[in-house]
Design a protein around this motif. Sequence first.
Motif, PDB file in Angstrom:
ATOM      1  N   PHE A  92       3.763   1.419 -20.707  1.00 14.62           N
ATOM      2  CA  PHE A  92       3.432   1.486 -19.288  1.00 14.62           C
ATOM      3  C   PHE A  92       4.340   2.497 -18.599  1.00 14.62           C
ATOM      4  O   PHE A  92       5.511   2.627 -18.948  1.00 14.62           O
ATOM      5  CB  PHE A  92       3.633   0.124 -18.611  1.00 14.62           C
ATOM      6  CG  PHE A  92       2.585  -0.898 -18.919  1.00 14.62           C
ATOM      7  CD1 PHE A  92       1.617  -1.215 -17.971  1.00 14.62           C
ATOM      8  CD2 PHE A  92       2.546  -1.543 -20.141  1.00 14.62           C
ATOM      9  CE1 PHE A  92       0.646  -2.175 -18.238  1.00 14.62           C
ATOM     10  CE2 PHE A  92       1.585  -2.500 -20.422  1.00 14.62           C
ATOM     11  CZ  PHE A  92       0.623  -2.814 -19.468  1.00 14.62           C
ATOM     12  N   VAL A  93       3.788   3.181 -17.612  1.00 16.42           N
ATOM     13  CA  VAL A  93       4.588   4.011 -16.707  1.00 16.42           C
ATOM     14  C   VAL A  93       4.549   3.350 -15.338  1.00 16.42           C
ATOM     15  O   VAL A  93       3.475   2.931 -14.880  1.00 16.42           O
ATOM     16  CB  VAL A  93       4.056   5.449 -16.631  1.00 16.42           C
ATOM     17  CG1 VAL A  93       4.881   6.278 -15.650  1.00 16.42           C
ATOM     18  CG2 VAL A  93       4.080   6.097 -18.002  1.00 16.42           C
ATOM     19  N   ALA A  94       5.702   3.230 -14.704  1.00 15.38           N
ATOM     20  CA  ALA A  94       5.779   2.510 -13.427  1.00 15.38           C
ATOM     21  C   ALA A  94       6.570   3.327 -12.410  1.00 15.38           C
ATOM     22  O   ALA A  94       7.527   4.028 -12.753  1.00 15.38           O
ATOM     23  CB  ALA A  94       6.433   1.145 -13.627  1.00 15.38           C
ATOM     24  N   ALA A  95       6.142   3.226 -11.152  1.00 15.78           N
ATOM     25  CA  ALA A  95       6.880   3.794 -10.021  1.00 15.78           C
ATOM     26  C   ALA A  95       7.325   2.638  -9.132  1.00 15.78           C
ATOM     27  O   ALA A  95       6.514   1.789  -8.754  1.00 15.78           O
ATOM     28  CB  ALA A  95       6.017   4.770  -9.237  1.00 15.78           C
ATOM     29  N   VAL A  96       8.615   2.601  -8.816  1.00 20.97           N
ATOM     30  CA  VAL A  96       9.213   1.494  -8.078  1.00 20.97           C
ATOM     31  C   VAL A  96       9.817   2.040  -6.787  1.00 20.97           C
ATOM     32  O   VAL A  96      10.482   3.087  -6.789  1.00 20.97           O
ATOM     33  CB  VAL A  96      10.291   0.795  -8.936  1.00 20.97           C
ATOM     34  CG1 VAL A  96      11.024  -0.255  -8.138  1.00 20.97           C
ATOM     35  CG2 VAL A  96       9.644   0.162 -10.160  1.00 20.97           C
ATOM     36  N   SER A  97       9.601   1.339  -5.681  1.00 24.68           N
ATOM     37  CA  SER A  97      10.115   1.775  -4.383  1.00 24.68           C
ATOM     38  C   SER A  97      11.641   1.785  -4.384  1.00 24.68           C
ATOM     39  O   SER A  97      12.282   0.808  -4.785  1.00 24.68           O
ATOM     40  CB  SER A  97       9.604   0.843  -3.284  1.00 24.68           C
ATOM     41  OG  SER A  97      10.285   1.087  -2.070  1.00 24.68           O
ATOM     42  N   GLY A  98      12.204   2.884  -3.912  1.00 25.79           N
ATOM     43  CA  GLY A  98      13.652   2.956  -3.796  1.00 25.79           C
ATOM     44  C   GLY A  98      14.199   2.101  -2.671  1.00 25.79           C
ATOM     45  O   GLY A  98      15.391   1.791  -2.647  1.00 25.79           O
ATOM     46  N   ALA A 102       6.817  -2.671  -6.617  1.00 27.89           N
ATOM     47  CA  ALA A 102       6.002  -1.788  -7.450  1.00 27.89           C
ATOM     48  C   ALA A 102       5.091  -0.936  -6.565  1.00 27.89           C
ATOM     49  O   ALA A 102       4.329  -1.457  -5.752  1.00 27.89           O
ATOM     50  CB  ALA A 102       5.176  -2.614  -8.431  1.00 27.89           C
ATOM     51  N   LEU A 103       5.175   0.382  -6.723  1.00 28.10           N
ATOM     52  CA  LEU A 103       4.259   1.296  -6.037  1.00 28.10           C
ATOM     53  C   LEU A 103       2.992   1.477  -6.865  1.00 28.10           C
ATOM     54  O   LEU A 103       1.897   1.520  -6.329  1.00 28.10           O
ATOM     55  CB  LEU A 103       4.943   2.638  -5.784  1.00 28.10           C
ATOM     56  CG  LEU A 103       6.180   2.579  -4.884  1.00 28.10           C
ATOM     57  CD1 LEU A 103       6.836   3.945  -4.784  1.00 28.10           C
ATOM     58  CD2 LEU A 103       5.822   2.056  -3.509  1.00 28.10           C
ATOM     59  N   TRP A 104       3.158   1.634  -8.161  1.00 25.08           N
ATOM     60  CA  TRP A 104       2.029   1.618  -9.095  1.00 25.08           C
ATOM     61  C   TRP A 104       2.540   1.428 -10.521  1.00 25.08           C
ATOM     62  O   TRP A 104       3.699   1.713 -10.819  1.00 25.08           O
ATOM     63  CB  TRP A 104       1.161   2.876  -8.984  1.00 25.08           C
ATOM     64  CG  TRP A 104       1.860   4.208  -9.111  1.00 25.08           C
ATOM     65  CD1 TRP A 104       2.230   5.035  -8.096  1.00 25.08           C
ATOM     66  CD2 TRP A 104       2.250   4.883 -10.323  1.00 25.08           C
ATOM     67  NE1 TRP A 104       2.839   6.165  -8.578  1.00 25.08           N
ATOM     68  CE2 TRP A 104       2.858   6.112  -9.959  1.00 25.08           C
ATOM     69  CE3 TRP A 104       2.139   4.583 -11.678  1.00 25.08           C
ATOM     70  CZ2 TRP A 104       3.361   7.016 -10.888  1.00 25.08           C
ATOM     71  CZ3 TRP A 104       2.641   5.490 -12.610  1.00 25.08           C
ATOM     72  CH2 TRP A 104       3.234   6.685 -12.209  1.00 25.08           C
ATOM     73  N   GLU A 105       1.665   0.894 -11.369  1.00 23.69           N
ATOM     74  CA  GLU A 105       1.923   0.716 -12.794  1.00 23.69           C
ATOM     75  C   GLU A 105       0.634   0.999 -13.539  1.00 23.69           C
ATOM     76  O   GLU A 105      -0.440   0.620 -13.070  1.00 23.69           O
ATOM     77  CB  GLU A 105       2.353  -0.728 -13.116  1.00 23.69           C
ATOM     78  CG  GLU A 105       3.800  -1.040 -12.868  1.00 23.69           C
ATOM     79  CD  GLU A 105       4.123  -2.485 -13.261  1.00 23.69           C
ATOM     80  OE1 GLU A 105       5.190  -2.954 -12.846  1.00 23.69           O
ATOM     81  OE2 GLU A 105       3.299  -3.121 -13.952  1.00 23.69           O
ATOM     82  N   ARG A 106       0.753   1.657 -14.688  1.00 22.49           N
ATOM     83  CA  ARG A 106      -0.459   1.855 -15.456  1.00 22.49           C
ATOM     84  C   ARG A 106      -0.126   2.016 -16.936  1.00 22.49           C
ATOM     85  O   ARG A 106       0.887   2.619 -17.291  1.00 22.49           O
ATOM     86  CB  ARG A 106      -1.264   3.054 -14.975  1.00 22.49           C
ATOM     87  CG  ARG A 106      -0.680   4.401 -15.252  1.00 22.49           C
ATOM     88  CD  ARG A 106      -1.679   5.518 -14.973  1.00 22.49           C
ATOM     89  NE  ARG A 106      -2.901   5.370 -15.736  1.00 22.49           N
ATOM     90  CZ  ARG A 106      -4.082   5.093 -15.194  1.00 22.49           C
ATOM     91  NH1 ARG A 106      -4.209   4.942 -13.907  1.00 22.49           N
ATOM     92  NH2 ARG A 106      -5.159   4.966 -15.961  1.00 22.49           N
ATOM     93  N   PRO A 107      -0.971   1.471 -17.835  1.00 22.52           N
ATOM     94  CA  PRO A 107      -0.815   1.750 -19.264  1.00 22.52           C
ATOM     95  C   PRO A 107      -1.099   3.223 -19.527  1.00 22.52           C
ATOM     96  O   PRO A 107      -2.051   3.783 -18.971  1.00 22.52           O
ATOM     97  CB  PRO A 107      -1.871   0.844 -19.911  1.00 22.52           C
ATOM     98  CG  PRO A 107      -2.264  -0.144 -18.854  1.00 22.52           C
ATOM     99  CD  PRO A 107      -2.075   0.556 -17.546  1.00 22.52           C
ATOM    100  N   ALA A 108      -0.256   3.873 -20.349  1.00 25.17           N
ATOM    101  CA  ALA A 108      -0.381   5.322 -20.505  1.00 25.17           C
ATOM    102  C   ALA A 108      -0.644   5.755 -21.940  1.00 25.17           C
ATOM    103  O   ALA A 108      -1.367   6.718 -22.174  1.00 25.17           O
ATOM    104  CB  ALA A 108       0.882   6.012 -19.994  1.00 25.17           C
TER     105      ALA A 108
END
Length: 552
Positions: free
Chosen positions: A135-141, A146-152
């Motif tokens: 998974f690749v994830a973007a997390v709010s600073g 979680a801003l978004w998560e997706r299997p890559a």
Amino acid sequence: MDNKDSEAEIHPLKTEDVKVQENHENSVERRIISKQSSRLSRLSRWRTAAFFVSLFLCLIIVFAFSFIIPCPERPVSERTWFRNYDNAVAYPFLAIEDVNQDKVQDVLFAFKASNGSSSSNRTCLDEGLPSPCAFVAAVSGRNGGALWERPAAEEVEWMECGIEQLGGTEAPGCLLVGKPVSLTAVDLQTGEVRWRQSSDFGANYTVLTPVAVIPDVDSDGVQDLMIFISTGDKIKTFIHSGKNGNQIGSAGSLDVDGKARYIRLNLGSSSYFLFYTENSLYAYSLKDLYSAATGMEIKLPGLEQDPQWEKNIDRTTHHLSLLSSRDIHYLVKIPGQSRENILVVNSEMATLINTQNLQTLWTLNVSRVVSEPLLGYYKPDVLGIVLESEIGPDRKKVMIVESRSGAVQWDLKLNWRAESPGPAMLSTADHRSAFLIWGEFQVAGNETRPRAPLQKLYLFHPSYTNVLLELRNSTDQIVAFNAALFERSRHACYVLLRGPQPGEEPGPVSLMKRKLKEDVSESRVIWLSQVAVDSEQYVRERLYRMRFHSRA
């Protein structure tokens, strides 16, 4: 007098006329003065009125901006946040970018698990991937949400974010190199896939990082990508379109004599790639690599060649003749006055090479460097280099070296674990740097029985050359570490990614952001010399008030 009196007696009417005329003139003057005074009085009243009207308008404007028109809200960031995942494995990648455009930096990372976090409803099967997957994830600073998560991909070989124009959009993107072999461009803001391409890199390959962004060679208006794949004694070169991921030309092949790494040098209008192994140094211009991959010649910015460099490159083997080109551990670009210079680090010394004439500027005896050299500022606006070298079993020496002369400005000996992260730095408002260093300080004469060194994080700032601040003690396995200013010139933080790594049994994975000031206020002051200039509390307070600066 006698003459005037006699004249008045002789001409009495003439004298009366003169008096009447004088009286008339005086009356006219009085009327003129009266009119002028009246005009001045009216003008004064108008000026007074204009002054008070202007003052009243100014007060209205001040009142409107102060109370009626709302000021833009400044984002409030949590000082510390955690994000935890169960039964997962963490990849050693951390990227810090402003994902949601709120002017606060966010954190991107990759992990392998059967499912994402509770806030994500996407699974591996949704993307046609076996479970578990990466998974690749973007997390709010700001708060760790979680801003978004997706299997890559099934596995992630490499991830790089902040690539401009990737996918042909204005917003930057992330490029993932996955296993089985795939290239995936992901939108930085939404996590949606812009394009995905499969490639045949061969068997037992290693991706040389970072991915190189090159000028637009297929004339689609988007800069393109050059990827280097190491397979044994060969390096394959692939060029892919940054717009849709299609391969441009065929794979080029370079011969080397072992496991290679590379750096890219920009020399004015020319660009060179330096590949280095334990025994050799090779140099290829971007023009050579493009021609090898496509079989064509093209004239573009950055595809020119430097005459001085071409004289020193063997046209058959592409060896670059340098005095210190054997047993290379690291090559690092060092900013110079007019162009970048090269720091060559081998097992015995560090050498700075002038890229204009390929002559040695200075050398420094330093053995077994254990981490990538880091750039920072010990003196105001004077660039320095942080070198960490092994000096014995579980011992290392940290040095800050002036880049212009090679002089050692500061050094420190620490106990050390081989798996500990490398150093990091943050720019401060006094045009210097705060350095974050991992290790364990041991007071001279206080040696104890042998044991594994602890992982402690220390802060050093050149304003106190004899002081270390012990910030925290971490017993967990650290997969990745970074430090950054999460807002412009403020909110200095460090980020820790902890947990099992690929190849190990899954377990708990933790991502943490911590504001540096929180640790400074609770830190332990360590005096490196016997002389304590200030009280410990004064040192803490002064470093707590330290201001930071975002360098361009």
